[in-house]
Design a protein around this motif. Sequence first.
Motif, PDB file in Angstrom:
ATOM      1  N   SER A   1       5.898  14.430 -10.939  1.00 41.10           N
ATOM      2  CA  SER A   1       7.105  14.381 -11.772  1.00 41.10           C
ATOM      3  C   SER A   1       6.819  14.975 -13.149  1.00 41.10           C
ATOM      4  O   SER A   1       5.665  15.030 -13.582  1.00 41.10           O
ATOM      5  CB  SER A   1       7.565  12.924 -11.940  1.00 41.10           C
ATOM      6  OG  SER A   1       7.950  12.396 -10.701  1.00 41.10           O
ATOM      7  N   PRO A   2       7.849  15.428 -13.850  1.00 37.77           N
ATOM      8  CA  PRO A   2       7.648  15.972 -15.200  1.00 37.77           C
ATOM      9  C   PRO A   2       7.078  14.902 -16.141  1.00 37.77           C
ATOM     10  O   PRO A   2       7.288  13.709 -15.939  1.00 37.77           O
ATOM     11  CB  PRO A   2       9.053  16.379 -15.648  1.00 37.77           C
ATOM     12  CG  PRO A   2       9.907  16.358 -14.433  1.00 37.77           C
ATOM     13  CD  PRO A   2       9.241  15.490 -13.428  1.00 37.77           C
TER      14      PRO A   2
ATOM     15  N   ALA B   1       0.829  -1.211   0.000  1.00 40.77           N
ATOM     16  CA  ALA B   1       0.000   0.000   0.000  1.00 40.77           C
ATOM     17  C   ALA B   1       0.862   1.260   0.000  1.00 40.77           C
ATOM     18  O   ALA B   1       0.641   2.178  -0.797  1.00 40.77           O
ATOM     19  CB  ALA B   1      -0.933  -0.009   1.206  1.00 40.77           C
ATOM     20  N   SER B   2       1.855   1.290   0.890  1.00 35.97           N
ATOM     21  CA  SER B   2       2.703   2.483   0.993  1.00 35.97           C
ATOM     22  C   SER B   2       3.528   2.698  -0.264  1.00 35.97           C
ATOM     23  O   SER B   2       3.648   3.831  -0.751  1.00 35.97           O
ATOM     24  CB  SER B   2       3.639   2.362   2.199  1.00 35.97           C
ATOM     25  OG  SER B   2       2.911   2.434   3.400  1.00 35.97           O
ATOM     26  N   PHE B   3       4.116   1.629  -0.803  1.00 35.88           N
ATOM     27  CA  PHE B   3       4.906   1.752  -2.030  1.00 35.88           C
ATOM     28  C   PHE B   3       4.042   2.314  -3.151  1.00 35.88           C
ATOM     29  O   PHE B   3       4.478   3.190  -3.895  1.00 35.88           O
ATOM     30  CB  PHE B   3       5.454   0.378  -2.449  1.00 35.88           C
ATOM     31  CG  PHE B   3       6.713  -0.030  -1.753  1.00 35.88           C
ATOM     32  CD1 PHE B   3       7.854  -0.298  -2.484  1.00 35.88           C
ATOM     33  CD2 PHE B   3       6.763  -0.166  -0.375  1.00 35.88           C
ATOM     34  CE1 PHE B   3       9.030  -0.702  -1.850  1.00 35.88           C
ATOM     35  CE2 PHE B   3       7.917  -0.568   0.258  1.00 35.88           C
ATOM     36  CZ  PHE B   3       9.058  -0.835  -0.468  1.00 35.88           C
ATOM     37  N   THR B   4       2.806   1.805  -3.259  1.00 34.63           N
ATOM     38  CA  THR B   4       1.909   2.276  -4.319  1.00 34.63           C
ATOM     39  C   THR B   4       1.574   3.747  -4.140  1.00 34.63           C
ATOM     40  O   THR B   4       1.591   4.518  -5.108  1.00 34.63           O
ATOM     41  CB  THR B   4       0.624   1.423  -4.340  1.00 34.63           C
ATOM     42  OG1 THR B   4       0.998   0.057  -4.520  1.00 34.63           O
ATOM     43  CG2 THR B   4      -0.304   1.841  -5.461  1.00 34.63           C
ATOM     44  N   HIS B   5       1.296   4.160  -2.897  1.00 34.30           N
ATOM     45  CA  HIS B   5       0.972   5.570  -2.640  1.00 34.30           C
ATOM     46  C   HIS B   5       2.159   6.473  -2.958  1.00 34.30           C
ATOM     47  O   HIS B   5       1.999   7.525  -3.585  1.00 34.30           O
ATOM     48  CB  HIS B   5       0.532   5.777  -1.199  1.00 34.30           C
ATOM     49  CG  HIS B   5      -0.811   5.214  -0.894  1.00 34.30           C
ATOM     50  ND1 HIS B   5      -1.211   4.912   0.385  1.00 34.30           N
ATOM     51  CD2 HIS B   5      -1.870   4.906  -1.686  1.00 34.30           C
ATOM     52  CE1 HIS B   5      -2.436   4.443   0.366  1.00 34.30           C
ATOM     53  NE2 HIS B   5      -2.871   4.442  -0.887  1.00 34.30           N
ATOM     54  N   VAL B   6       3.357   6.078  -2.519  1.00 39.55           N
ATOM     55  CA  VAL B   6       4.541   6.901  -2.789  1.00 39.55           C
ATOM     56  C   VAL B   6       4.818   6.947  -4.292  1.00 39.55           C
ATOM     57  O   VAL B   6       5.128   8.006  -4.845  1.00 39.55           O
ATOM     58  CB  VAL B   6       5.774   6.382  -2.011  1.00 39.55           C
ATOM     59  CG1 VAL B   6       7.046   7.105  -2.434  1.00 39.55           C
ATOM     60  CG2 VAL B   6       5.561   6.535  -0.512  1.00 39.55           C
ATOM     61  N   LYS B   7       4.677   5.812  -4.966  1.00 40.62           N
ATOM     62  CA  LYS B   7       4.905   5.769  -6.414  1.00 40.62           C
ATOM     63  C   LYS B   7       3.909   6.668  -7.135  1.00 40.62           C
ATOM     64  O   LYS B   7       4.279   7.466  -8.001  1.00 40.62           O
ATOM     65  CB  LYS B   7       4.805   4.321  -6.915  1.00 40.62           C
ATOM     66  CG  LYS B   7       5.059   4.180  -8.396  1.00 40.62           C
ATOM     67  CD  LYS B   7       3.857   3.473  -8.973  1.00 40.62           C
ATOM     68  CE  LYS B   7       3.919   3.463 -10.469  1.00 40.62           C
ATOM     69  NZ  LYS B   7       2.627   3.711 -11.072  1.00 40.62           N
ATOM     70  N   ASP B   8       2.609   6.565  -6.773  1.00 43.26           N
ATOM     71  CA  ASP B   8       1.579   7.402  -7.400  1.00 43.26           C
ATOM     72  C   ASP B   8       1.836   8.885  -7.142  1.00 43.26           C
ATOM     73  O   ASP B   8       1.697   9.721  -8.046  1.00 43.26           O
ATOM     74  CB  ASP B   8       0.188   7.016  -6.889  1.00 43.26           C
ATOM     75  CG  ASP B   8      -0.248   5.631  -7.355  1.00 43.26           C
ATOM     76  OD1 ASP B   8       0.398   5.069  -8.275  1.00 43.26           O
ATOM     77  OD2 ASP B   8      -1.217   5.101  -6.772  1.00 43.26           O
ATOM     78  N   TRP B   9       2.214   9.223  -5.932  1.00 49.06           N
ATOM     79  CA  TRP B   9       2.483  10.618  -5.576  1.00 49.06           C
ATOM     80  C   TRP B   9       3.693  11.128  -6.354  1.00 49.06           C
ATOM     81  O   TRP B   9       3.695  12.243  -6.861  1.00 49.06           O
ATOM     82  CB  TRP B   9       2.722  10.709  -4.073  1.00 49.06           C
ATOM     83  CG  TRP B   9       2.909  12.096  -3.527  1.00 49.06           C
ATOM     84  CD1 TRP B   9       2.154  13.205  -3.798  1.00 49.06           C
ATOM     85  CD2 TRP B   9       3.910  12.508  -2.602  1.00 49.06           C
ATOM     86  NE1 TRP B   9       2.629  14.283  -3.084  1.00 49.06           N
ATOM     87  CE2 TRP B   9       3.699  13.871  -2.334  1.00 49.06           C
ATOM     88  CE3 TRP B   9       4.958  11.862  -1.958  1.00 49.06           C
ATOM     89  CZ2 TRP B   9       4.509  14.603  -1.453  1.00 49.06           C
ATOM     90  CZ3 TRP B   9       5.747  12.588  -1.077  1.00 49.06           C
ATOM     91  CH2 TRP B   9       5.523  13.937  -0.842  1.00 49.06           C
TER      92      TRP B   9
ATOM     93  N   THR C   1       8.417  11.031 -17.363  1.00 48.65           N
ATOM     94  CA  THR C   1       9.241  10.339 -16.374  1.00 48.65           C
ATOM     95  C   THR C   1       8.824   8.874 -16.343  1.00 48.65           C
ATOM     96  O   THR C   1       7.641   8.553 -16.289  1.00 48.65           O
ATOM     97  CB  THR C   1       9.055  10.970 -14.976  1.00 48.65           C
ATOM     98  OG1 THR C   1       9.404  12.345 -15.033  1.00 48.65           O
ATOM     99  CG2 THR C   1       9.911  10.264 -13.932  1.00 48.65           C
ATOM    100  N   GLY C   2       9.786   8.002 -16.366  1.00 42.80           N
ATOM    101  CA  GLY C   2       9.495   6.565 -16.370  1.00 42.80           C
ATOM    102  C   GLY C   2       8.923   6.075 -15.044  1.00 42.80           C
ATOM    103  O   GLY C   2       9.178   6.653 -13.981  1.00 42.80           O
ATOM    104  N   GLU C   3       8.151   4.989 -15.137  1.00 44.59           N
ATOM    105  CA  GLU C   3       7.538   4.394 -13.933  1.00 44.59           C
ATOM    106  C   GLU C   3       8.602   3.941 -12.930  1.00 44.59           C
ATOM    107  O   GLU C   3       8.361   3.930 -11.728  1.00 44.59           O
ATOM    108  CB  GLU C   3       6.666   3.193 -14.326  1.00 44.59           C
ATOM    109  CG  GLU C   3       5.417   3.545 -15.116  1.00 44.59           C
ATOM    110  CD  GLU C   3       4.327   4.148 -14.254  1.00 44.59           C
ATOM    111  OE1 GLU C   3       4.051   3.618 -13.154  1.00 44.59           O
ATOM    112  OE2 GLU C   3       3.750   5.166 -14.679  1.00 44.59           O
TER     113      GLU C   3
END
Length: 187
Positions: free
Chosen positions: A36-37, A23-31, A40-42
């Motif tokens: 990001s410009p 959950a946290s990884f997904t939230h940080v990644k989405d944020w 920017t790659g995933e």
Amino acid sequence: MKRIEGLLLVAILLVVGGFAGAASFTHVKDWTMANSPAGTGEWFGWANAVISELIPMAALLVIRQRRCTGGSVGYPMFLLVCAAGLSLSAQLAVAKPGPSGWLLSAVPALAFLGLSKLVLAGAPATPPAVTAQPPVANPVPVPTVPPVPAEPIEALPDEKAGKAPSRPGLVPVPVTAFPTRPRGAAL
């Protein structure tokens, strides 16, 4: 039994950590990706998530090690607070606006952080137990020796010549000055 409990705690930590991490990884990644410009790659979002989510765990481990060895925990504690703050910021940023959305979004990060601290903190240091000495059954009375009146002592021949005596400090002690024990009594 303590070993089984310890293993169970670690297993719970891993399960909670797995779900909280997802959950946290997904939230940080989405944020990260939302801020990001364009183009920017995933991978950048996932890299940011890995960095910000694993630092608190590493900091907790270092804090535990340093507490065991008496080292300073200032810097790892600083990293822990900063990384936890970054993670919580991401959780709150992607949450549905309002207290319930913020709370539900922050639960994974808070749960994992709290559980990690609980499991990794270890038991508080306790002083070793003091064992009471058994009382002596029949103590042997120590006889008192009356003081010997001081008599003038004539100087030894070495002292008369200005040299140190060859056997200084020899004083006869009567046998009655030493306590006696019955045969077979414990020391």
